[in-house]
Design a protein around this motif. Structure first.
Motif, PDB file in Angstrom:
ATOM      1  N   PRO A 266       0.657  -1.218   0.083  1.00 14.49           N
ATOM      2  CA  PRO A 266      -0.052  -0.062  -0.159  1.00 14.49           C
ATOM      3  C   PRO A 266       0.748   1.251  -0.015  1.00 14.49           C
ATOM      4  CG  PRO A 266       0.160  -0.842   2.357  1.00 14.49           C
ATOM      5  CD  PRO A 266       0.886  -2.040   1.385  1.00 14.49           C
ATOM      6  N   GLU A 267       0.305   2.279  -0.373  1.00  9.52           N
ATOM      7  CA  GLU A 267       0.835   3.672  -0.301  1.00  9.52           C
ATOM      8  C   GLU A 267       1.185   3.985   1.297  1.00  9.52           C
ATOM      9  OE1 GLU A 267      -1.087   6.786  -2.354  1.00  9.52           O
ATOM     10  OE2 GLU A 267      -0.984   5.535  -4.195  1.00  9.52           O
ATOM     11  N   GLY A 268       2.334   4.864   1.470  1.00  9.00           N
ATOM     12  CA  GLY A 268       2.616   5.189   2.645  1.00  9.00           C
ATOM     13  C   GLY A 268       3.474   4.310   3.746  1.00  9.00           C
ATOM     14  N   PRO A 269       4.221   4.511   4.474  1.00  6.41           N
ATOM     15  CA  PRO A 269       5.028   3.734   5.217  1.00  6.41           C
ATOM     16  C   PRO A 269       4.378   2.522   6.046  1.00  6.41           C
ATOM     17  CG  PRO A 269       4.989   5.879   6.569  1.00  6.41           C
ATOM     18  CD  PRO A 269       4.042   6.135   5.021  1.00  6.41           C
ATOM     19  N   ALA A 270       4.997   1.496   5.958  1.00  4.98           N
ATOM     20  CA  ALA A 270       4.256   0.297   6.551  1.00  4.98           C
ATOM     21  C   ALA A 270       5.380   0.006   7.735  1.00  4.98           C
ATOM     22  CB  ALA A 270       4.549  -0.951   5.786  1.00  4.98           C
ATOM     23  N   TYR A 271       4.854  -0.592   8.984  1.00  6.94           N
ATOM     24  CA  TYR A 271       5.451  -1.059  10.191  1.00  6.94           C
ATOM     25  C   TYR A 271       5.665  -2.622  10.358  1.00  6.94           C
ATOM     26  CZ  TYR A 271       0.965  -2.339  12.589  1.00  6.94           C
ATOM     27  OH  TYR A 271      -0.045  -2.856  12.691  1.00  6.94           O
ATOM     28  N   CYS A 272       5.035  -3.318   9.545  1.00 14.97           N
ATOM     29  CA  CYS A 272       5.159  -4.864   9.551  1.00 14.97           C
ATOM     30  C   CYS A 272       4.575  -5.421   8.452  1.00 14.97           C
ATOM     31  CB  CYS A 272       4.288  -5.275  10.804  1.00 14.97           C
ATOM     32  SG  CYS A 272       2.474  -5.537  10.522  1.00 14.97           S
ATOM     33  N   LEU A 273       5.255  -6.651   8.396  1.00 14.83           N
ATOM     34  CA  LEU A 273       4.665  -7.721   7.224  1.00 14.83           C
ATOM     35  C   LEU A 273       4.363  -8.979   8.179  1.00 14.83           C
ATOM     36  CD1 LEU A 273       4.233  -9.062   4.223  1.00 14.83           C
ATOM     37  CD2 LEU A 273       6.698  -9.418   4.435  1.00 14.83           C
ATOM     38  N   ALA A 274       3.220  -9.404   7.833  1.00 11.24           N
ATOM     39  CA  ALA A 274       2.858 -10.798   8.664  1.00 11.24           C
ATOM     40  C   ALA A 274       2.530 -11.910   7.833  1.00 11.24           C
ATOM     41  CB  ALA A 274       1.588 -10.448   9.315  1.00 11.24           C
ATOM     42  N   LEU A 275       2.725 -13.119   7.919  1.00 11.18           N
ATOM     43  CA  LEU A 275       2.587 -14.243   7.645  1.00 11.18           C
ATOM     44  C   LEU A 275       1.751 -14.982   8.374  1.00 11.18           C
ATOM     45  CD1 LEU A 275       5.529 -13.526   6.226  1.00 11.18           C
ATOM     46  CD2 LEU A 275       5.739 -16.060   5.683  1.00 11.18           C
ATOM     47  N   LEU A 285      -1.383 -13.146   3.777  1.00 14.36           N
ATOM     48  CA  LEU A 285      -0.506 -12.076   4.079  1.00 14.36           C
ATOM     49  C   LEU A 285      -0.848 -10.804   4.388  1.00 14.36           C
ATOM     50  CD1 LEU A 285       1.914 -12.959   1.043  1.00 14.36           C
ATOM     51  CD2 LEU A 285       2.378 -13.373   3.317  1.00 14.36           C
ATOM     52  N   GLY A 286      -0.392  -9.772   5.189  1.00 15.87           N
ATOM     53  CA  GLY A 286      -0.936  -8.748   5.523  1.00 15.87           C
ATOM     54  C   GLY A 286       0.177  -7.544   5.806  1.00 15.87           C
ATOM     55  N   ILE A 287       0.101  -6.493   5.479  1.00 19.89           N
ATOM     56  CA  ILE A 287       1.045  -5.293   5.641  1.00 19.89           C
ATOM     57  C   ILE A 287       0.198  -4.165   6.458  1.00 19.89           C
ATOM     58  CG2 ILE A 287       2.304  -3.514   4.699  1.00 19.89           C
ATOM     59  CD1 ILE A 287       2.522  -5.091   2.127  1.00 19.89           C
ATOM     60  N   GLY A 288       0.790  -4.006   7.776  1.00 19.93           N
ATOM     61  CA  GLY A 288       0.289  -3.031   8.481  1.00 19.93           C
ATOM     62  C   GLY A 288       0.800  -1.629   8.485  1.00 19.93           C
ATOM     63  N   THR A 289       0.149  -0.647   8.315  1.00 20.17           N
ATOM     64  CA  THR A 289       0.626   0.756   7.966  1.00 20.17           C
ATOM     65  C   THR A 289       0.684   1.744   9.083  1.00 20.17           C
ATOM     66  OG1 THR A 289      -1.373   1.552   7.226  1.00 20.17           O
ATOM     67  CG2 THR A 289      -0.244   0.413   5.506  1.00 20.17           C
ATOM     68  N   VAL A 290       1.536   2.736   8.853  1.00 19.88           N
ATOM     69  CA  VAL A 290       1.552   3.656  10.065  1.00 19.88           C
ATOM     70  C   VAL A 290       0.340   4.470  10.361  1.00 19.88           C
ATOM     71  CG1 VAL A 290       2.839   5.631  10.662  1.00 19.88           C
ATOM     72  CG2 VAL A 290       4.083   3.628   9.996  1.00 19.88           C
ATOM     73  N   ALA A 319      -6.080 -13.222   1.935  1.00 18.10           N
ATOM     74  CA  ALA A 319      -6.298 -14.235   2.355  1.00 18.10           C
ATOM     75  C   ALA A 319      -5.445 -15.525   1.611  1.00 18.10           C
ATOM     76  CB  ALA A 319      -7.988 -14.478   2.663  1.00 18.10           C
ATOM     77  N   GLU A 320      -5.698 -15.343   0.461  1.00 22.28           N
ATOM     78  CA  GLU A 320      -5.064 -16.300  -0.704  1.00 22.28           C
ATOM     79  C   GLU A 320      -4.401 -15.511  -1.665  1.00 22.28           C
ATOM     80  OE1 GLU A 320      -8.149 -19.057  -2.078  1.00 22.28           O
ATOM     81  OE2 GLU A 320      -8.670 -19.583  -0.112  1.00 22.28           O
ATOM     82  N   PRO A 321      -3.090 -15.160  -1.299  1.00 24.41           N
ATOM     83  CA  PRO A 321      -2.341 -14.490  -2.425  1.00 24.41           C
ATOM     84  C   PRO A 321      -1.979 -15.413  -3.531  1.00 24.41           C
ATOM     85  CG  PRO A 321      -1.282 -14.226  -0.173  1.00 24.41           C
ATOM     86  CD  PRO A 321      -2.403 -15.378  -0.044  1.00 24.41           C
ATOM     87  N   ASP A 322      -2.220 -14.985  -4.806  1.00 25.04           N
ATOM     88  CA  ASP A 322      -1.720 -15.563  -5.985  1.00 25.04           C
ATOM     89  C   ASP A 322      -0.524 -16.287  -6.053  1.00 25.04           C
ATOM     90  OD1 ASP A 322      -4.552 -15.147  -6.772  1.00 25.04           O
ATOM     91  OD2 ASP A 322      -4.116 -13.366  -8.288  1.00 25.04           O
ATOM     92  N   GLU A 323       0.383 -15.422  -5.611  1.00 21.60           N
ATOM     93  CA  GLU A 323       1.890 -15.678  -5.830  1.00 21.60           C
ATOM     94  C   GLU A 323       2.267 -16.762  -4.772  1.00 21.60           C
ATOM     95  OE1 GLU A 323       1.322 -11.242  -6.859  1.00 21.60           O
ATOM     96  OE2 GLU A 323       0.492 -12.536  -5.159  1.00 21.60           O
TER      97      GLU A 323
END
Length: 409
Positions: A266-275, A285-290, A319-323
């Protein structure tokens, strides 16, 4: 599979069954003359042709004179004097308000004339004992003992299934080569249950020695037409093939996560990446943003801590990333899932922790808030603290929890 019979099989009288559960429990235990321990996944109480393979599991080898280190991770089977299996005791954790102890929560499967009823017997925290019927399984055999039909009725239809029926087709050599299945599913709509139906078959292929080599599943329409291609659900593998699949996951999973981040960031800074992992491979996968941190309250506040590490709460969550669901990874997941057995949950967790360890936050998120945490976690966050210790990223976690963020005006 044309001309399927969709008449509902006669439902067992569960009310009458409940009244006699105490006597059934006592008489069944009294009939047992020989007890034997087996691994939890052995499923001797469900003797279906290629039954384990049809749900993607490799059958567990039976053990002789085996005593488990932990009875909660095993099944205790009881046979009567004629050699008929009468009861299976599984020590399990189940239900709210139950004092969980290996002597306090039991699952029994009682067999009578090829049928069995599955019940749960336990001691609630409030005291006393309770016994509940969960489901009834009825079998029909040909003369000579060959299983030709199996019908299952769950007691609690609010779980979504009214009944499931399997019928077996045999080849010229007498082996079951196909299991047709029909199921009636109940969906709650506007306060009532609507029934929908599904059908299909499992097809087994054997080698010359009579061992199952692979099993495919084919979905069907209600009139018997094929719905898409058949799907491989199980194929016999050896230890070398399992090691190769585990190695492929270790090599490919981090690269697949990187590809997803490059597409979905996403746009803007992130603080985490979760598996986010469950009981099978293929994490979400999820990305938490500031910006989200600002919405979730002050640094180290209860509100922020409750939200900030749960990837299902992130705006950027897949929930189900194509990659992560390419044919290569999907096949590796299938091979590992069918062979890991009772170790599956921990092995899935270990694979995701290892992938998180292999991912470099700096190259993933050049514009990230400093620092950025890459971690693996289960949906309930039960493993979170321990996983952070395994990753040795406690300092990064604490820094993110204390990050000062101003809410957008």
């Amino acid at each position: 599979m044309t001309g399927l019979d969709w008449s509902a099989p006669p439902r067992p009288d569960f009310d009458r069954m409940r009244e006699g559960l105490g006597d059934l429990l006592a008489s069944t235990l009294e009939s047992v003359e020989r007890w034997e321990w087996q691994p939890m996944d052995s499923s001797l109480e469900d003797p279906e042709p290629f039954g384990e393979q049809s749900i993607g599991k490799t059958p567990i080898r039976q053990r002789k004179n085996w005593t488990p280190k932990d009875p909660a991770a095993a099944v205790r089977y009881g046979w009567d004097g004629s050699g008929r299996l009468r009861v299976a005791r599984r020590y399990m954790a189940w239900g709210e308000g139950v004092v969980i102890d290996r002597d306090q929560l039991l699952t029994f499967a009682f067999h009578e004339h090829g049928d069995h009823v599955v019940i749960r017997h336990y001691r609630p925290a409030s005291g006393g004992e309770e016994t509940r019927t969960l489901e009834m399984v009825r079998r029909r055999h040909e003369e000579g003992g060959r299983l030709v039909e199996l019908v299952t009725w769950p007691l609690d239809q609010s779980q979504g299934v009214a009944w499931v029926r399997k019928r077996y087709v045999f080849g010229v050599d007498g082996r079951a080569v196909q299991a047709t299945f029909q199921r009636e599913i109940l969906e709650r709509v506007a306060g009532r249950f609507d029934a929908t139906r599904g059908a299909g078959w499992f097809t087994a292929r054997y080698d010359d020695s009579g061992d199952v080599v692979e099993v495919h599943r084919q979905e069907r329409t209600l009139d018997g037409a094929r719905c898409g291609p058949a799907k491989l659900v199980w194929r016999r593998t050896d230890a070398e093939a399992l090691r190769a699949a585990e190695q492929r996951i270790q090599e490919v999973l981090p690269e697949a996560v990187r590809a997803w981040v490059a597409r979905a960031r996403p746009e803007g800074p992130a603080y985490c990446l979760a598996l986010l992992y469950g009981d099978s491979m293929g994490p979400s996968l999820g990305i938490g943003t500031v910006a989200e941190l600002a919405r979730w309250g002050a640094p180290r506040s209860d509100e922020r801590l409750e939200m900030m590490w749960n990837p299902a709460e992130f705006d950027c969550f897949d929930a189900e990333p194509d990659e992560l669901n390419t044919p290569e990874l999907t096949e590796a997941y299938r091979v590992t899932a069918q062979n890991w057995g009772l170790d599956g949950d921990e092995k899935v967790r270990a694979a995701c922790v290892r992938a998180a360890l292999d991912l470099d936050p700096v190259t993933l998120f050049p514009d990230a808030a400093t620092p950025l945490l890459v971690y693996a976690v289960d949906l309930e966050l039960v493993d979170f603290d321990d996983n952070i210790r395994k990753l040795r990223r406690g300092r990064v976690r604490r820094a993110a929890e204390g990050l000062e963020v101003r809410a957008a005006s």
